[in-house]
Design an enzyme around this catalytic site. Sequence first.
Site, PDB file in Angstrom:
ATOM      1  N   THR A  31       0.916   6.326  -9.534  1.00  0.00           N
ATOM      2  CA  THR A  31      -0.243   7.082 -10.029  1.00  0.00           C
ATOM      3  C   THR A  31       0.314   8.281 -10.768  1.00  0.00           C
ATOM      4  OG1 THR A  31      -1.713   6.523  -8.174  1.00  0.00           O
ATOM      5  CG2 THR A  31      -2.229   8.536  -9.328  1.00  0.00           C
ATOM      6  N   ARG A  38     -10.501  -3.612  -5.329  1.00  0.00           N
ATOM      7  CA  ARG A  38     -10.119  -2.482  -4.468  1.00  0.00           C
ATOM      8  C   ARG A  38     -10.033  -1.194  -5.295  1.00  0.00           C
ATOM      9  NH1 ARG A  38      -5.713   1.409  -4.611  1.00  0.00           N
ATOM     10  NH2 ARG A  38      -5.330   2.118  -2.482  1.00  0.00           N
ATOM     11  N   VAL A  39     -10.617  -0.131  -4.788  1.00  0.00           N
ATOM     12  CA  VAL A  39     -10.551   1.172  -5.443  1.00  0.00           C
ATOM     13  C   VAL A  39      -9.917   2.151  -4.468  1.00  0.00           C
ATOM     14  CG1 VAL A  39     -11.917   3.073  -6.380  1.00  0.00           C
ATOM     15  CG2 VAL A  39     -12.543   0.704  -6.900  1.00  0.00           C
ATOM     16  N   GLY A  40      -8.936   2.914  -4.949  1.00  0.00           N
ATOM     17  CA  GLY A  40      -8.275   3.897  -4.101  1.00  0.00           C
ATOM     18  C   GLY A  40      -8.875   5.278  -4.277  1.00  0.00           C
ATOM     19  N   ASP A  41      -8.065   6.276  -4.029  1.00  0.00           N
ATOM     20  CA  ASP A  41      -8.519   7.673  -4.098  1.00  0.00           C
ATOM     21  C   ASP A  41      -8.603   8.202  -5.527  1.00  0.00           C
ATOM     22  OD1 ASP A  41      -5.709   7.376  -4.212  1.00  0.00           O
ATOM     23  OD2 ASP A  41      -5.417   9.484  -3.727  1.00  0.00           O
ATOM     24  N   THR A  63      -1.168  11.521  -4.997  1.00  0.00           N
ATOM     25  CA  THR A  63      -0.623  10.190  -5.241  1.00  0.00           C
ATOM     26  C   THR A  63      -0.223   9.629  -3.875  1.00  0.00           C
ATOM     27  OG1 THR A  63       1.645  10.988  -5.558  1.00  0.00           O
ATOM     28  CG2 THR A  63       0.277  10.821  -7.524  1.00  0.00           C
ATOM     29  N   GLY A  64      -0.054   8.322  -3.820  1.00  0.00           N
ATOM     30  CA  GLY A  64       0.326   7.720  -2.548  1.00  0.00           C
ATOM     31  C   GLY A  64      -0.812   6.887  -1.981  1.00  0.00           C
ATOM     32  N   GLY A  74      -3.905   5.655  -1.048  1.00  0.00           N
ATOM     33  CA  GLY A  74      -5.214   6.205  -1.378  1.00  0.00           C
ATOM     34  C   GLY A  74      -6.207   6.174  -0.240  1.00  0.00           C
TER      35      GLY A  74
HETATM   36  N1  GLY Z   1      -3.265   6.759  -4.926  1.00  0.00           N
HETATM   37  C1  GLY Z   1      -3.451   5.600  -5.696  1.00  0.00           C
HETATM   38  C2  GLY Z   1      -4.082   4.484  -4.976  1.00  0.00           C
HETATM   39  O1  GLY Z   1      -3.994   4.391  -3.758  1.00  0.00           O
HETATM   40  O2  GLY Z   1      -4.679   3.653  -5.622  1.00  0.00           O
END
Ligand code: GLY
Length: 336
Positions: free
Chosen positions: A179, A207-210, A230-231, A233
């Site tokens: 990210t 799938r959607v992250g942070d 980052t990391g 999510g």
């Molecule tokens: N931080 C990016 C994700 O988990 O998609």
Amino acid sequence: AEPERAGGGRVPVAVASENGLAAVARAVQRMEAGLTPVEAAVDGVALVEADPEDVTVGYGGLPNSDGVVQLDACCMDGPTMRAGAVAALEGFRHPARVAYEIMRRTTRVLLVGEGAARFATSLGFEAENLLTERARKIWLYWRGQMSAIDDWMATPDLIGDPDVQWFIREHGAIAPHGTINLCAVNAAGDLGGTTTTSGLFFKIPGRVGDSPLIGAGLFVDNEVGAAGSTGRGESVIQIAGAHTIVELMRAGASPRDACLGALDRLVRATRMPYLLDAEGRPNFDVKFYAVNKAGEAAAAAIWAGGKFAFCRAGEEARLMDCASLYPAPPPWLPQV
Ligand code: GLY
């Protein structure tokens, strides 16, 4: 520990994840030229979104489990508190620019999937195939490795391929999350930021992250500061990471202590055994980045060994050490 004041002056400052060295330099240049911090941030990360060598963002990003690149991004403007975001966007290499247009041209914040793509098309963004040959080979290798009881194999030519060997060396041992987050403040103390990603490698489609979630992967408050992540999510979402950092800064914490405080909360919220190592610590990493209104900037990670990108007007962009909760890098972190 990292010095508390990486910035400190009333000049434009930008802070980003380690892959954002060129991006912070460009963002600072753009703010000096008069762009707002959010415009400068979106323009800065466009370099990384267009870079096929970065397999965690934009064009060349690694695809989902179906082999389709799905991108997430958001941006936020401190002075107006407006935000824009896209999630699971397919076919456009600059999702942060699409998010910016949602912020600028609509009364809404978040568009997903097909609706986000139609919005981008209607504004003249050019649709293209974002899956590079390199990313496709890495995905084929991953699919061949997944199970001994399905139909797919990783053939010797694939395993021996230089791109696949690179992936195994850099990322093979862990479930990686790349990210770019970039937060910026100008000489007037106005703030803005953006986060953009191709998300978790080989994720479940949809799938959607942070990264596109305001308050999780990014939060900006012009009275206080800006923060992002980052990391992993899902872990950031669970504690509203970026919002937590900004609230800790509002309560008086430095950017460094605010990032560490939010990480401490995240670690305490990590309770499922599949997320813990033998000593009860997270078996993944998260990095938080923050800048306050005065231009003080910092970043912190769960695990030691991380870097972040920093640029202040009049100086060269540089990489600096993240503060960390745990002093030693974990054995699963690639040593590159
Ligand atoms: N931080 C990016 C994700 O988990 O998609």
